[in-house]
Design a protein around this motif. Structure first.
Motif, PDB file in Angstrom:
ATOM      1  N   GLY A   1       0.814  -1.208   0.000  1.00 51.28           N
ATOM      2  CA  GLY A   1       0.000   0.000   0.000  1.00 51.28           C
ATOM      3  C   GLY A   1       0.850   1.261   0.000  1.00 51.28           C
ATOM      4  O   GLY A   1       2.080   1.193  -0.150  1.00 51.28           O
ATOM      5  N   LEU A   2       0.204   2.412   0.196  1.00 50.61           N
ATOM      6  CA  LEU A   2       0.883   3.714   0.085  1.00 50.61           C
ATOM      7  C   LEU A   2       2.121   3.815   0.982  1.00 50.61           C
ATOM      8  O   LEU A   2       3.085   4.484   0.647  1.00 50.61           O
ATOM      9  CB  LEU A   2      -0.084   4.845   0.480  1.00 50.61           C
ATOM     10  CG  LEU A   2      -1.356   4.967  -0.360  1.00 50.61           C
ATOM     11  CD1 LEU A   2      -2.219   6.123   0.143  1.00 50.61           C
ATOM     12  CD2 LEU A   2      -1.006   5.156  -1.825  1.00 50.61           C
ATOM     13  N   ASP A   3       2.073   3.139   2.146  1.00 43.51           N
ATOM     14  CA  ASP A   3       3.183   3.237   3.098  1.00 43.51           C
ATOM     15  C   ASP A   3       4.156   2.069   2.974  1.00 43.51           C
ATOM     16  O   ASP A   3       5.072   1.929   3.782  1.00 43.51           O
ATOM     17  CB  ASP A   3       2.624   3.283   4.534  1.00 43.51           C
ATOM     18  CG  ASP A   3       1.720   2.097   4.824  1.00 43.51           C
ATOM     19  OD1 ASP A   3       1.508   1.267   3.901  1.00 43.51           O
ATOM     20  OD2 ASP A   3       1.227   1.997   5.957  1.00 43.51           O
ATOM     21  N   GLY A   4       3.937   1.169   1.993  1.00 41.18           N
ATOM     22  CA  GLY A   4       4.851   0.054   1.802  1.00 41.18           C
ATOM     23  C   GLY A   4       4.440  -1.207   2.561  1.00 41.18           C
ATOM     24  O   GLY A   4       4.901  -2.297   2.247  1.00 41.18           O
TER      25      GLY A   4
ATOM     26  N   LYS B   1      -3.532  10.146  -4.011  1.00 41.53           N
ATOM     27  CA  LYS B   1      -3.008   9.015  -3.243  1.00 41.53           C
ATOM     28  C   LYS B   1      -1.700   8.511  -3.843  1.00 41.53           C
ATOM     29  O   LYS B   1      -0.731   8.270  -3.129  1.00 41.53           O
ATOM     30  CB  LYS B   1      -4.040   7.883  -3.200  1.00 41.53           C
ATOM     31  CG  LYS B   1      -5.180   8.143  -2.237  1.00 41.53           C
ATOM     32  CD  LYS B   1      -5.948   6.863  -1.977  1.00 41.53           C
ATOM     33  CE  LYS B   1      -6.930   7.049  -0.833  1.00 41.53           C
ATOM     34  NZ  LYS B   1      -7.484   5.766  -0.368  1.00 41.53           N
ATOM     35  N   ILE B   2      -1.688   8.376  -5.177  1.00 41.32           N
ATOM     36  CA  ILE B   2      -0.473   7.862  -5.829  1.00 41.32           C
ATOM     37  C   ILE B   2       0.697   8.819  -5.573  1.00 41.32           C
ATOM     38  O   ILE B   2       1.816   8.403  -5.298  1.00 41.32           O
ATOM     39  CB  ILE B   2      -0.725   7.622  -7.340  1.00 41.32           C
ATOM     40  CG1 ILE B   2      -1.612   6.368  -7.485  1.00 41.32           C
ATOM     41  CG2 ILE B   2       0.576   7.482  -8.123  1.00 41.32           C
ATOM     42  CD1 ILE B   2      -2.085   6.056  -8.883  1.00 41.32           C
ATOM     43  N   MET B   3       0.413  10.126  -5.594  1.00 41.53           N
ATOM     44  CA  MET B   3       1.474  11.107  -5.344  1.00 41.53           C
ATOM     45  C   MET B   3       1.971  11.055  -3.890  1.00 41.53           C
ATOM     46  O   MET B   3       3.028  11.584  -3.583  1.00 41.53           O
ATOM     47  CB  MET B   3       0.988  12.524  -5.704  1.00 41.53           C
ATOM     48  CG  MET B   3       0.728  12.708  -7.188  1.00 41.53           C
ATOM     49  SD  MET B   3       2.212  12.328  -8.174  1.00 41.53           S
ATOM     50  CE  MET B   3       1.520  12.030  -9.794  1.00 41.53           C
ATOM     51  N   ARG B   4       1.202  10.410  -3.031  1.00 40.21           N
ATOM     52  CA  ARG B   4       1.574  10.319  -1.612  1.00 40.21           C
ATOM     53  C   ARG B   4       2.358   9.058  -1.248  1.00 40.21           C
ATOM     54  O   ARG B   4       2.738   8.870  -0.099  1.00 40.21           O
ATOM     55  CB  ARG B   4       0.287  10.318  -0.761  1.00 40.21           C
ATOM     56  CG  ARG B   4      -0.032  11.644  -0.137  1.00 40.21           C
ATOM     57  CD  ARG B   4      -1.234  11.612   0.779  1.00 40.21           C
ATOM     58  NE  ARG B   4      -1.547  10.336   1.392  1.00 40.21           N
ATOM     59  CZ  ARG B   4      -2.804   9.868   1.537  1.00 40.21           C
ATOM     60  NH1 ARG B   4      -3.827  10.565   1.088  1.00 40.21           N
ATOM     61  NH2 ARG B   4      -3.023   8.732   2.131  1.00 40.21           N
ATOM     62  N   ILE B   5       2.578   8.184  -2.235  1.00 39.57           N
ATOM     63  CA  ILE B   5       3.273   6.919  -1.933  1.00 39.57           C
ATOM     64  C   ILE B   5       4.630   7.225  -1.297  1.00 39.57           C
ATOM     65  O   ILE B   5       5.383   8.086  -1.777  1.00 39.57           O
ATOM     66  CB  ILE B   5       3.466   6.073  -3.224  1.00 39.57           C
ATOM     67  CG1 ILE B   5       2.097   5.615  -3.743  1.00 39.57           C
ATOM     68  CG2 ILE B   5       4.363   4.870  -2.960  1.00 39.57           C
ATOM     69  CD1 ILE B   5       2.156   4.883  -5.077  1.00 39.57           C
ATOM     70  N   VAL B   6       4.911   6.524  -0.217  1.00 40.66           N
ATOM     71  CA  VAL B   6       6.146   6.778   0.533  1.00 40.66           C
ATOM     72  C   VAL B   6       7.349   6.160  -0.185  1.00 40.66           C
ATOM     73  O   VAL B   6       7.288   5.007  -0.620  1.00 40.66           O
ATOM     74  CB  VAL B   6       6.019   6.181   1.964  1.00 40.66           C
ATOM     75  CG1 VAL B   6       7.312   6.354   2.732  1.00 40.66           C
ATOM     76  CG2 VAL B   6       4.838   6.823   2.708  1.00 40.66           C
ATOM     77  N   THR B   7       8.412   6.944  -0.310  1.00 41.33           N
ATOM     78  CA  THR B   7       9.655   6.440  -0.934  1.00 41.33           C
ATOM     79  C   THR B   7      10.820   6.758  -0.008  1.00 41.33           C
ATOM     80  O   THR B   7      10.638   7.430   1.010  1.00 41.33           O
ATOM     81  CB  THR B   7       9.928   7.159  -2.276  1.00 41.33           C
ATOM     82  OG1 THR B   7      10.089   8.568  -2.007  1.00 41.33           O
ATOM     83  CG2 THR B   7       8.796   6.965  -3.268  1.00 41.33           C
TER      84      THR B   7
ATOM     85  N   LEU C   1       0.658   6.522 -12.366  1.00 43.23           N
ATOM     86  CA  LEU C   1      -0.684   7.088 -12.509  1.00 43.23           C
ATOM     87  C   LEU C   1      -1.227   6.842 -13.922  1.00 43.23           C
ATOM     88  O   LEU C   1      -2.377   6.430 -14.103  1.00 43.23           O
ATOM     89  CB  LEU C   1      -0.653   8.586 -12.197  1.00 43.23           C
ATOM     90  CG  LEU C   1      -1.991   9.300 -12.353  1.00 43.23           C
ATOM     91  CD1 LEU C   1      -2.999   8.792 -11.332  1.00 43.23           C
ATOM     92  CD2 LEU C   1      -1.821  10.823 -12.207  1.00 43.23           C
ATOM     93  N   ALA C   2      -0.352   7.059 -14.922  1.00 36.53           N
ATOM     94  CA  ALA C   2      -0.798   6.857 -16.311  1.00 36.53           C
ATOM     95  C   ALA C   2      -1.189   5.388 -16.532  1.00 36.53           C
ATOM     96  O   ALA C   2      -2.214   5.100 -17.157  1.00 36.53           O
ATOM     97  CB  ALA C   2       0.311   7.272 -17.281  1.00 36.53           C
TER      98      ALA C   2
END
Ligand code: ADP
Ligand code: TRP
Length: 320
Positions: A184-187, A210-216, A267-268
């Protein structure tokens, strides 16, 4: 080969549900005589609001049809449209040892999480056994958490057959490989309970956020990056073809690409995959008569089988 599985109507599907459960369930329709139902009797053990249950049931029907469920290949129905399963539940309940249900993890887990300890919640596995045995399914594809319930089903079927004569087919579980959980977004594993989901049919603007918020990690733009440890890439891999994957992996390894660019690529790919399905879902939503027809046809198909089984079980037990 007859294949049956059920899905609880518990909310909006996310990428983990889609790749972990929905897609594999839809692939089964190519492998045998497939039955898939919306487990609304089961959902009644946890959903007390009638509007919520009704809406969730409709939504899951739309979700599966939009994602490619072919009613010509799969009998798709609402559990409650096959009331024979509740009668069969009683016949099975009368030979179910209390100890067998007391050992079930899911009841213990759910009550530990604060769900009221109802009779329905406790006998959930007996209803599930009736779903499976009513249509004489050979194979039952489920997630690992449901394995114990299939064992209960087998125990009950064997016990019934020993006691009353051969009535039920003994089903085999087919356990989905969940070793590669979708992150998920936080891995962490994507899950409603972790609040880290990307809904496949969410509002496009929100899903973008949400996609722009994915933790890296915090590597700088020019640094070389590792696609194999990156959540963005793990999700991209599910959506893009081999060539596109190789191309993005090469950009990670070359350096000079920021995570923002990888998110844009994800996203695309997400929009390309789910855009048409979302459109199809909208069309179906405008045509609920069609959806209802599909569910009624599916129920007729399942009922025909369940009625034969029930007749045999009633005779075997001395009710007739
Ligand atoms: P959640 O964890 O969001 O509450 P559910 O438990 O309702 O999801 O999941 C329904 C099914 O979807 C599960 O049985 C499982 O097979 C699949 N699933 C859910 N999350 C994931 C995930 N992150 N990766 C793979 N499969 C998943
Ligand atoms: N208990 C299953 C789940 O939560 C849903 C279900 C109900 C089911 N009846 C079933 C699955 C029969 C397979 C077969 O996922």
């Amino acid at each position: 080969m007859r294949i049956l599985s059920g899905i609880q109507p518990t909310g909006k599907p996310h990428l983990g549900n889609y790749f972990g459960m929905m897609k594999p369930a839809l692939e089964l329709q190519e492998q045998g005589e497939a039955y898939l139902f919306i487990a609304n009797y089961h959902a009644l053990t946890t959903i007390a609001d009638p509007t919520e249950l009704r809406d969730n049931t409709r939504d899951v029907a739309l979700d599966f049809l939009a994602c490619g469920l072919d009613p010509k290949k799969t009998a798709f129905y609402r559990q409650s449209d096959v009331p024979e399963v509740t009668e069969l539940t009683w016949l099975l309940a009368c030979l179910t040892p209390m100890g067998l249900l007391e050992r079930c993890h899911s009841y213990k887990d759910k009550t530990a999480r604060g769900l009221p300890a109802s009779h329905g919640l406790f006998s959930y596995p007996v209803l599930m056994a009736a779903d499976i045995l009513a249509v004489q399914s050979n194979v039952v594809p489920v997630g690992r958490d449901q394995k114990q319930h299939i064992e209960v089903t087998r125990d009950l079927a064997i016990k019934f057959n020993n006691q009353y004569g051969e009535v039920f087919t003994i089903p085999e579980p087919s356990i989905r490989d969940e070793s590669a959980a979708i992150p998920g977004l936080d891995g962490q594993k994507m899950s409603k309970s972790y609040n880290n989901t990307i809904e496949i049919f969410g509002a496009p603007k929100e899903m973008k956020k949400k996609i722009m918020r994915i933790v890296t990690d915090s590597k700088a733009l020019e640094e070389v990056k590792d696609p194999d440890t990156c959540t963005i890439f793990a999700l991209y891999r599910l959506l893009a073809d081999a060539e596109a994957q190789a191309e993005l992996a090469a950009r990670y390894r070359a350096g000079g690409m920021g995570y923002g660019d990888a998110k844009k690529a994800l996203l695309a790919a997400f929009e390309e995959h789910f855009g048409p399905l979302l459109e199809r879902r909208e069309q179906l939503r405008q045509d609920m008569d069609y959806v209802e027809d599909v569910l009624q046809d599916g129920a007729r198909c399942a009922r025909a089988l369940a009625a034969v089984t029930l007749q045999r079980a009633r005779q075997a037990t001395g009710l007739e």
